[in-house]
Design a protein around this motif. Structure first.
Motif, PDB file in Angstrom:
ATOM      1  N   GLU A  30      -6.373  53.159 -14.408  1.00 31.95           N
ATOM      2  CA  GLU A  30      -5.047  52.535 -14.519  1.00 31.95           C
ATOM      3  C   GLU A  30      -4.725  52.186 -15.969  1.00 31.95           C
ATOM      4  O   GLU A  30      -3.603  52.411 -16.433  1.00 31.95           O
ATOM      5  N   VAL A  31      -5.676  51.639 -16.707  1.00 26.61           N
ATOM      6  CA  VAL A  31      -5.447  51.338 -18.126  1.00 26.61           C
ATOM      7  C   VAL A  31      -5.162  52.640 -18.888  1.00 26.61           C
ATOM      8  O   VAL A  31      -4.266  52.695 -19.733  1.00 26.61           O
ATOM      9  N   LEU A  34      -1.565  53.821 -18.260  1.00 24.86           N
ATOM     10  CA  LEU A  34      -0.586  53.032 -19.007  1.00 24.86           C
ATOM     11  C   LEU A  34      -0.638  53.314 -20.507  1.00 24.86           C
ATOM     12  O   LEU A  34       0.381  53.294 -21.188  1.00 24.86           O
ATOM     13  N   SER A  35      -1.829  53.558 -21.021  1.00 26.53           N
ATOM     14  CA  SER A  35      -2.018  53.704 -22.461  1.00 26.53           C
ATOM     15  C   SER A  35      -1.745  55.107 -22.984  1.00 26.53           C
ATOM     16  O   SER A  35      -1.308  55.266 -24.123  1.00 26.53           O
ATOM     17  N   ARG A  68      -9.222  44.967 -18.455  1.00 22.32           N
ATOM     18  CA  ARG A  68      -8.008  45.068 -19.264  1.00 22.32           C
ATOM     19  C   ARG A  68      -8.148  46.056 -20.412  1.00 22.32           C
ATOM     20  O   ARG A  68      -7.239  46.187 -21.227  1.00 22.32           O
ATOM     21  N   HIS A 106      -4.980  47.542 -21.862  1.00 21.11           N
ATOM     22  CA  HIS A 106      -3.783  47.297 -21.066  1.00 21.11           C
ATOM     23  C   HIS A 106      -2.743  46.687 -22.010  1.00 21.11           C
ATOM     24  O   HIS A 106      -3.094  45.882 -22.879  1.00 21.11           O
TER      25      HIS A 106
END
Length: 177
Positions: A30-31, A34-35, A68, A106
């Motif tokens: 997930e990180v 997003l990144s 995170r 994150h």
């Protein structure tokens, strides 16, 4: 890949770097999503790197939960980088350095100097293990960020096609230890 610059400066005292565990992979994916939306790597890639070299895999987390950020590094050949989003069969028989595959936070965890801590931890660990350098491919206009952490852009004619697959701003960088 390398962390893009940006984020809000704020202290994050509740977050710290710890070794990555298999149970962290979903949060790491997930990180990454997003990144690096333009350089996304999926779950099998992260599982593969953790299985190959757990010593180079870390997460930024609040204790045992709340991942995170992450850093993934492993022994590799000089002037080379694995293809994006691929599972590799194994580490090279004669690696020359530590390859910093990925560092991402994150968006809510950016700032506060947390990346500097893990970069220095990786450098100290690599030096203790007698590696001569750490290499990476900087993306998302991150050359300045990596330069502040001791990385120097390297000529990489042999990697030109590979670097182009990362984007026009991709640069091969090295930090001697």
């Amino acid at each position: 890949m390398a962390l893009p610059e940006g984020g809000t400066e704020r202290p994050l005292p509740q977050l710290d770097w710890r070794p990555m565990r298999p149970t962290d992979i979903d949060a790491v994916v997930e990180v990454a999503r997003l990144s690096f939306p333009n350089h996304f790597e999926d779950r099998p890639c992260f599982e593969n790197r953790l299985a190959l070299y757990p010593r180079g895999c870390f997460v930024l987390a609040d204790g045992d939960g709340g991942v995170r950020g992450y850093l993934i590094a492993y022994p590799w050949r000089a002037e080379s980088a694995p293809a994006l989003n691929t599972v590799i069969e194994g580490l090279p028989a004669e690696p020359a350095l530590i390859y910093l595959h990925d560092l991402a936070l994150h968006p809510e965890a950016r700032g506060g100097g947390v990346t500097g801590r893990i970069i220095e931890r990786l450098a100290e660990q690599a030096a203790e293990d007698s590696w001569p350098a750490i290499a990476l491919v900087a993306v998302n206009d991150a050359v300045g960020f990596w330069s502040r952490h001791g990385f120097v852009e390297q000529p990489a004619e042999a990697m030109a096609a590979k670097l182009a697959s990362y984007g026009s701003d991709a640069r091969y960088m090295l930090r001697p230890l």
